[in-house]
Design an enzyme around this catalytic site. Structure first.
Site, PDB file in Angstrom:
ATOM      1  N   GLY A 123       0.839  -1.199   0.000  1.00  0.00           N
ATOM      2  CA  GLY A 123       0.000   0.000   0.000  1.00  0.00           C
ATOM      3  C   GLY A 123       0.866   1.236   0.000  1.00  0.00           C
ATOM      4  CB  CYS A 163       5.366  -4.054   0.041  1.00  0.00           C
ATOM      5  SG  CYS A 163       6.195  -2.515  -0.335  1.00  0.00           S
ATOM      6  CE1 TYR A 164       1.729   1.230   5.736  1.00  0.00           C
ATOM      7  CE2 TYR A 164      -0.128  -0.287   5.545  1.00  0.00           C
ATOM      8  CZ  TYR A 164       0.483   0.793   6.157  1.00  0.00           C
ATOM      9  OH  TYR A 164      -0.151   1.435   7.197  1.00  0.00           O
ATOM     10  CG  HIS A 171       5.056  -5.560  -4.552  1.00  0.00           C
ATOM     11  ND1 HIS A 171       3.783  -5.444  -4.049  1.00  0.00           N
ATOM     12  CD2 HIS A 171       5.707  -4.421  -4.201  1.00  0.00           C
ATOM     13  CE1 HIS A 171       3.658  -4.289  -3.428  1.00  0.00           C
ATOM     14  NE2 HIS A 171       4.817  -3.647  -3.501  1.00  0.00           N
ATOM     15  CD  GLU A 220       2.081  -8.609  -5.085  1.00  0.00           C
ATOM     16  OE1 GLU A 220       2.763  -9.471  -4.490  1.00  0.00           O
ATOM     17  OE2 GLU A 220       1.929  -7.459  -4.652  1.00  0.00           O
ATOM     18  CG  ASP A 268     -18.116 -10.768 -19.228  1.00  0.00           C
ATOM     19  OD1 ASP A 268     -17.322 -11.708 -19.413  1.00  0.00           O
ATOM     20  OD2 ASP A 268     -17.755  -9.586 -19.104  1.00  0.00           O
ATOM     21  CE  LYS A 276     -13.933 -10.858 -20.860  1.00  0.00           C
ATOM     22  NZ  LYS A 276     -15.123  -9.997 -20.961  1.00  0.00           N
TER      23      LYS A 276
END
Ligand code: XMP
Length: 520
Positions: free
Chosen positions: A59, A86-87, A177, A179, A234, A376
């Site tokens: 963050g 991280c944060y 990070h 990710e 969708d 998605k």
């Protein structure tokens, strides 16, 4: 909060730009997870959610700011593994008795290399097979003293506490990070984390399909559901799933505004009627839409006219079939995630997306949104699970206002016909060259200018068109697709030879930003 009875992982969001990527990585591991903003997570929430593990996102805040975002203390008492990123790492250290130092000009952004300590850690299985791992750092403050019980397992030149853990309590904290793509081995950390937390990977599409069907039945009872079917992935997947759950209690309305691509309406209506035997009203309203659009060239006015008419038409058809209690929508998870905004304090912005905005209130209907938990690509996987043809599942996105926004200036039937033909040739070329799946979206825009050309012995004075093809992850940013010159030349020749009315072809090489994907 969802009613999923899978093992659940809670991601507490502290406002990182990439929190959604954490959820993506976990879903890829077949782990059910939800993202919730830190200021929604209190003791009662934790009890109800009952996570099997928790991740603190990164963050933009500093733990030194007044009212810095913090999790409830009780999260550390749950007895479940926690991973701070991280944060999230700084929060963990601050809460558990370590120290964080302000980054006075020592912010670290970008690529860094972490090297291991001698002691082993289950979280790092498969890491450090080479002697260092590339990671992505993005932090201002940093941890200067780790909390009691923690030990260091990896360091980088600017982050002596790049990887730390308290293995007694299963608390893990990393400064980087894992990710993002720039941490190439990051997915492995998540895999190890969920394995040691005891997740079994029970979030599969087959299981999801069964649960979703049960939930739809519970919600709808004997009520009637109506669905605006656009032919996009969708709404198509939502319709087929709901039909499987409640059969003919569902009616779909396909509003044909006369702004679809070549053969598209017949294809959509045919597929749903023939393959799925799904009750479907084909509302051919092209005269109405094109009539109201006559002489209109302002992009926003076009959009407003189309949006308003869409609601009117849909409502009229719904009334003709005797009304409905529920409106089905193909809303996806990225549209419902409540993300944390730090502009002006920790406020919460709720991004809500209504494909047929305004309808539920106006018609007094409740929403059925069976895809609200899915990304998605998960919707595509569910579509495959439901047997939707691949040609449907892999389709490029197509905007609600259709060809209207690919026909800058005044829309005429003649221009639309030319545009449909040119678009069909272009897409055929892309498919023939095996490029369709590499491209996020490709289409032709017909330009509001005519230019002089020469064909055979004669002079021509016809429309110019622009080809557009972009790569993108989510449509928010985009790059133009680098076709070869041979491909572009061949396509231009085919369009000019095969499509009367066009004598000049250009290729749009604008990225987004500063351009947008569509021309209007
Ligand atoms: P832009 O042109 O804003 O488009 O870069 C981003 C993505 O959104 C699609 N788009 C729409 N989709 N209704 C839709 O359902 C709309 O009014 C609309 N406008 C743009 C566009 O095709 C691209 O995928």
């Amino acid at each position: 909060m969802s009613t999923s009875d899978h093992d659940r992982l809670l991601i507490i969001d502290f406002g990182s730009q990439v929190t959604q990527l954490i959820a993506r990585r976990l879903r890829e591991l077949k782990v059910y997870c939800e993202i919730h903003p830190f200021n929604h997570v209190d003791d009662a929430f934790l009890t109800k959610f009952a996570p099997k593990a928790v991740i603190f996102s990164g963050g933009p805040a500093s733990v030194f700011t007044d009212g810095a975002p913090m999790p409830p203390k009780s999260v550390f008492e749950l007895g479940v593994p926690i991973l701070g990123i991280c944060y999230g790492q700084q929060v963990m250290m601050q809460c558990l008795g370590g120290k964080v130092e302000r980054g006075h000009g020592t912010a670290e952004f970008g690529r860094a290399y972490v090297t291991p300590e001698a002691r082993k850690l289950a979280l790092l299985q498969g890491w450090f097979e080479a002697d260092r791992e590339q990671v992505w750092m993005s932090h201002g403050d940093h941890v200067s003293e780790i909390a009691p019980g923690f030990e260091v397992y990896g360091t980088s030149p600017n982050a002596p506490f790049a990887i730390t853990a308290d293995t007694e309590r299963d608390f893990y904290a990393v400064q980087f990070h894992p990710e993002v793509h720039h941490t190439p081995n990051g997915a492995k950390l998540y895999e190890n984390f969920v394995r040691l937390a005891g997740f079994t990977g029970d979030w599969t599409m087959g299981a999801y399909r069964e649960e979703a069907i049960k939930r739809i039945r519970d919600q709808v009872g004997s009520g009637r559901v109506i669905c605006a079917l656009s032919g996009g992935v969708d709404s198509s997947v939502a319709a087929v799933l709901i039909h499987e759950a409640i059969g003919d209690q569902l009616t779909c309305v396909y509003v044909d505004h006369g702004l679809m691509r070549k053969g598209e309406s017949a294809q959509v209506v045919g597929m749903f009627r023939e393959h799925y035997n799904l009750p479907l009203i084909h509302a051919d309203e092209s005269e109405l839409f094109l009539g109201k659009l006559e002489g209109v060239s302002d992009p926003e006015t076009k959009r407003k006219i189309i949006g308003g008419l869409f609601i009117d038409v849909f409502e009229r058809h719904a009334q003709e079939m005797g009304g409905a209690d529920f409106l089905a929508q193909g809303t996806l998870y990225p549209d419902v995630i409540e993300s944390v905004s730090f502009s002006g304090g920790p406020s919460v912005t709720i991004k809500s997306h209504h494909n047929v905005g305004g309808l539920p209130d106006r018609m007094n209907m409740q929403l059925v949104e069976p895809l609200r938990e899915l990304f998605k690509d998960e919707v595509r996987a569910l579509g495959r699970e439901l047997g939707l043809p691949e040609s449907f599942i892999g389709r490029h996105p197509f905007p609600g206002p259709g060809l209207a926004i690919r026909c800058p200036g005044e829309i005429t039937r003649a221009k639309l016909d030319i545009l449909r033909e040119a678009d069909a040739v272009y897409i055929d070329q892309i498919r023939k060259h095996g490029l369709y799946d590499e491209i996020w979206q490709a289409f032709v825009a017909i330009l509001p200018v005519r230019t002089v050309g020469v064909m055979g012995d004669g002079r021509t004075y016809d429309y110019a068109c622009a080809l557009r093809a972009v790569t993108s992850v989510d449509g928010m940013t985009a790059d133009y697709y680098p076709f070869s010159h041979e491909f572009l030349g061949e396509t231009a020749t085919r369009i000019i030879n095969e499509v009367p009315g066009i004598n000049r072809v250009t290729y749009d090489i604008t990225s987004k930003p500063p351009g947008t994907i569509e021309w209007e």
